[in-house]
Design a protein around this motif. Structure first.
Motif, PDB file in Angstrom:
ATOM      1  N   ILE A  97       0.780  -1.201   0.163  1.00 42.58           N
ATOM      2  CA  ILE A  97      -0.391  -0.456   0.119  1.00 42.58           C
ATOM      3  C   ILE A  97       0.739   0.776  -0.188  1.00 42.58           C
ATOM      4  N   ILE A  98       2.039   1.412   0.684  1.00 38.85           N
ATOM      5  CA  ILE A  98       2.524   2.419   0.400  1.00 38.85           C
ATOM      6  C   ILE A  98       3.337   2.514  -0.257  1.00 38.85           C
ATOM      7  N   GLN A  99       4.104   1.625  -1.645  1.00 36.12           N
ATOM      8  CA  GLN A  99       5.022   1.695  -2.312  1.00 36.12           C
ATOM      9  C   GLN A  99       4.354   1.650  -3.408  1.00 36.12           C
ATOM     10  N   LEU A 100       2.423   1.613  -3.691  1.00 34.05           N
ATOM     11  CA  LEU A 100       1.563   1.918  -4.574  1.00 34.05           C
ATOM     12  C   LEU A 100       0.980   3.752  -4.250  1.00 34.05           C
ATOM     13  N   GLY A 101       1.405   4.259  -2.820  1.00 30.32           N
ATOM     14  CA  GLY A 101       1.398   5.677  -2.667  1.00 30.32           C
ATOM     15  C   GLY A 101      -0.034   5.845  -2.194  1.00 30.32           C
ATOM     16  N   ILE A 102      -0.962   5.282  -2.203  1.00 32.48           N
ATOM     17  CA  ILE A 102      -2.392   4.937  -1.274  1.00 32.48           C
ATOM     18  C   ILE A 102      -2.051   5.748  -0.584  1.00 32.48           C
ATOM     19  N   ASP A 103      -3.513   6.617  -0.614  1.00 27.50           N
ATOM     20  CA  ASP A 103      -3.344   7.615   1.196  1.00 27.50           C
ATOM     21  C   ASP A 103      -5.050   6.510   1.722  1.00 27.50           C
ATOM     22  N   VAL A 104      -4.675   6.474   2.287  1.00 28.55           N
ATOM     23  CA  VAL A 104      -5.402   5.390   3.448  1.00 28.55           C
ATOM     24  C   VAL A 104      -6.240   6.666   4.321  1.00 28.55           C
ATOM     25  N   GLY A 105      -6.009   8.057   4.354  1.00 27.78           N
ATOM     26  CA  GLY A 105      -6.714   9.169   5.309  1.00 27.78           C
ATOM     27  C   GLY A 105      -6.332   8.242   6.760  1.00 27.78           C
ATOM     28  N   GLU A 106      -7.891   8.521   6.741  1.00 31.28           N
ATOM     29  CA  GLU A 106      -8.571   8.095   8.020  1.00 31.28           C
ATOM     30  C   GLU A 106      -8.474   6.775   8.767  1.00 31.28           C
ATOM     31  N   ILE A 107      -8.684   5.768   8.316  1.00 33.33           N
ATOM     32  CA  ILE A 107      -9.597   4.738   7.720  1.00 33.33           C
ATOM     33  C   ILE A 107      -8.746   3.913   9.157  1.00 33.33           C
ATOM     34  N   HIS A 108      -8.924   3.470   9.810  1.00 31.11           N
ATOM     35  CA  HIS A 108      -8.705   2.144  11.232  1.00 31.11           C
ATOM     36  C   HIS A 108      -7.694   1.169  10.813  1.00 31.11           C
ATOM     37  N   THR A 109      -7.058   0.510  11.195  1.00 34.20           N
ATOM     38  CA  THR A 109      -6.339  -0.540  10.550  1.00 34.20           C
ATOM     39  C   THR A 109      -5.759  -1.302  11.320  1.00 34.20           C
ATOM     40  N   THR A 110      -6.028  -2.544  11.286  1.00 35.77           N
ATOM     41  CA  THR A 110      -5.621  -3.209  12.456  1.00 35.77           C
ATOM     42  C   THR A 110      -4.286  -4.583  11.872  1.00 35.77           C
ATOM     43  N   SER A 111      -3.688  -5.027  12.469  1.00 34.91           N
ATOM     44  CA  SER A 111      -2.836  -6.512  11.825  1.00 34.91           C
ATOM     45  C   SER A 111      -3.942  -7.710  12.082  1.00 34.91           C
ATOM     46  N   THR A 112      -4.585  -7.934  12.967  1.00 29.98           N
ATOM     47  CA  THR A 112      -5.055  -8.763  12.741  1.00 29.98           C
ATOM     48  C   THR A 112      -6.809  -8.544  13.739  1.00 29.98           C
ATOM     49  N   MET A 113      -7.397  -9.887  12.925  1.00 35.43           N
ATOM     50  CA  MET A 113      -9.061  -9.783  13.676  1.00 35.43           C
ATOM     51  C   MET A 113      -8.901  -9.452  14.831  1.00 35.43           C
ATOM     52  N   MET A 114      -8.265  -9.976  16.049  1.00 38.64           N
ATOM     53  CA  MET A 114      -8.443  -9.565  17.328  1.00 38.64           C
ATOM     54  C   MET A 114      -8.489  -8.324  18.335  1.00 38.64           C
ATOM     55  N   ASP A 115      -7.502  -7.477  17.276  1.00 41.10           N
ATOM     56  CA  ASP A 115      -6.950  -6.212  17.364  1.00 41.10           C
ATOM     57  C   ASP A 115      -8.789  -5.215  17.676  1.00 41.10           C
ATOM     58  N   ALA A 116      -8.610  -6.105  15.728  1.00 39.70           N
ATOM     59  CA  ALA A 116     -10.179  -4.568  15.307  1.00 39.70           C
ATOM     60  C   ALA A 116     -11.289  -4.781  16.627  1.00 39.70           C
ATOM     61  N   LEU A 117     -11.720  -6.650  17.002  1.00 37.66           N
ATOM     62  CA  LEU A 117     -12.424  -6.976  18.091  1.00 37.66           C
ATOM     63  C   LEU A 117     -12.878  -6.301  18.534  1.00 37.66           C
ATOM     64  N   SER A 118     -11.265  -6.374  19.855  1.00 41.93           N
ATOM     65  CA  SER A 118     -10.997  -5.485  21.307  1.00 41.93           C
ATOM     66  C   SER A 118     -11.537  -4.432  20.710  1.00 41.93           C
ATOM     67  N   SER A 119     -10.968  -3.428  19.215  1.00 42.14           N
ATOM     68  CA  SER A 119     -11.256  -2.284  19.278  1.00 42.14           C
ATOM     69  C   SER A 119     -12.556  -1.627  19.513  1.00 42.14           C
ATOM     70  N   ALA A 120     -13.382  -2.967  18.630  1.00 38.17           N
ATOM     71  CA  ALA A 120     -14.753  -2.448  18.197  1.00 38.17           C
ATOM     72  C   ALA A 120     -15.487  -2.491  19.321  1.00 38.17           C
ATOM     73  N   PHE A 121     -15.304  -3.512  20.743  1.00 36.54           N
ATOM     74  CA  PHE A 121     -15.470  -3.647  21.607  1.00 36.54           C
ATOM     75  C   PHE A 121     -15.957  -2.754  22.592  1.00 36.54           C
ATOM     76  N   ALA A 122     -14.345  -2.217  22.686  1.00 37.54           N
ATOM     77  CA  ALA A 122     -14.143  -1.348  23.487  1.00 37.54           C
ATOM     78  C   ALA A 122     -14.544  -0.082  23.256  1.00 37.54           C
ATOM     79  N   SER A 123     -14.855   0.107  22.130  1.00 43.65           N
ATOM     80  CA  SER A 123     -16.120   1.285  21.606  1.00 43.65           C
ATOM     81  C   SER A 123     -17.657   1.443  22.140  1.00 43.65           C
ATOM     82  N   ARG A 124     -17.760  -0.309  21.603  1.00 42.08           N
ATOM     83  CA  ARG A 124     -19.169   0.329  22.645  1.00 42.08           C
ATOM     84  C   ARG A 124     -19.136   0.043  23.494  1.00 42.08           C
ATOM     85  N   GLY A 125     -18.550   0.149  24.976  1.00 40.53           N
ATOM     86  CA  GLY A 125     -18.002   0.057  26.224  1.00 40.53           C
ATOM     87  C   GLY A 125     -17.937  -1.689  26.764  1.00 40.53           C
ATOM     88  N   ILE A 126     -17.518  -2.026  25.735  1.00 39.85           N
ATOM     89  CA  ILE A 126     -17.906  -3.475  26.804  1.00 39.85           C
ATOM     90  C   ILE A 126     -16.330  -4.008  26.596  1.00 39.85           C
TER      91      ILE A 126
END
Length: 310
Positions: free
Chosen positions: A269-298
């Motif tokens: 993505i960096i080599q292609l020069g793509i601007d991901v802007g403010e898009i939230h990314t994580t390396s693993t699904m578990m990290d994404a789940l933890s972030s999503a649960f936290a945003s929901r107060g869980i």
């Protein structure tokens, strides 16, 4: 100067009269066929029997008959088919019957080649029988030509109906496969998850976006996780598809997280020069789940299978 070329009509709207004109089948042609029906109809069963003797040497064709009862039923239907053709009463019910035959062939997966080979063989046998029965070669030629014209119309109707039904079935199958390949799941109240596996192209991207946006609308979800750890190739097009999906969800008030970003994908993505802007990314699904649960107060506990609410 008036053209002798018949006007073409869409098959979906064509009446019996339209089709007879299209295939240049005149009332005289139909009368010629009917005049020979008394000679030929009594011979049809024997002709069909000869056809099945011929077909017995072709295992690929015989494989479509699951039992002896099925074989006998199809033989009876074929006798009825040829009897109706030779009676030459061509009305809209006749046209619908021919279309129905094409749909049946499509449902059972009968190749058009098999159908045309069978029609050709039976027509040739009818022609031989007719020549023996008719007596007059001139009469035989005229009536055989009339039968050939009607048979061409039948074949056109059946093959077009076959193609239309096959295309319809393929679309239905494609939609079913796409639905299975875009399983947007509400894993928790307000949290959606979509793992993507395989290749992402423009068509699949559009289907994914439609499925996700519809699910957000129906569930009022506030968090959406798009896991791409199973995506084989990430190029400029794929990255732009994914970014478009996440931006569309944001417009509906749902935060998106792209998980499964491996070091190689991040580098690409960096080599292609793509601007991901403010898009939230994580390396693993578990990290994404933890972030999503936290945003929901869980909050998630370390103890297996246990979760706390706010």
């Amino acid at each position: 100067m008036t053209s002798s070329i018949p006007k073409l009509t869409s098959q979906a709207d064509a009446t019996a009269e339209d089709l007879l004109q299209m295939y240049q089948i005149s009332p005289q042609h139909l009368e010629q066929i009917r005049s020979q029906a008394e000679l030929l109809i009594p011979e049809i069963k024997a002709i069909i029997d000869k056809f099945y003797e011929w077909m017995s040497d072709h295992p690929d064709m015989m494989s479509f008959f699951q039992s002896e009862a099925t074989l006998r039923h199809v033989q009876q239907m074929q006798v009825a088919y040829w009897q109706r053709l030779l009676r030459a009463k061509i009305d809209n019910d006749y046209i619908q019957d021919r279309k129905r035959i094409g749909e049946i062939h499509a449902r059972i997966g009968l190749p058009v080649m098999f159908y045309m080979a069978g029609m050709s063989m039976i027509y040739e046998t009818i022609g031989s029988s007719h020549a023996e029965l008719a007596g007059s070669l001139k009469l035989s030629f005229d009536s055989q030509q009339a039968i050939a014209n009607l048979l061409h119309m039948d074949a056109g109707l059946i093959c077009q109906s076959f193609v239309d039904k096959r295309d319809e079935l393929l679309i239905e199958q494609g939609q079913a496969v796409m639905a299975m390949s875009t399983p947007v799941t509400e894993i928790w109240d307000g949290i959606l998850l979509l793992p993507i596996v395989g290749i992402v192209d423009s068509k699949r991207s559009e289907d994914i976006m439609n499925a996700v946006l519809e699910c957000i609308r129906s569930t009022k979800a506030k968090e959406f996780i798009l896991d791409i750890s199973g995506v084989g190739i990430v190029d400029t097009a794929v990255a732009n598809y994914l970014i478009s999906i996440t931006k569309a969800t944001a417009l509906m008030g749902c935060r998106s997280t792209i998980s499964g970003i491996s070091p190689s994908i991040a580098k690409t993505i960096i080599q292609l020069g793509i601007d991901v802007g403010e898009i939230h990314t994580t390396s693993t699904m578990m990290d994404a789940l933890s972030s999503a649960f936290a945003s929901r107060g869980i909050s998630l506990r370390n103890q297996q299978g246990s979760m706390d609410g706010p």
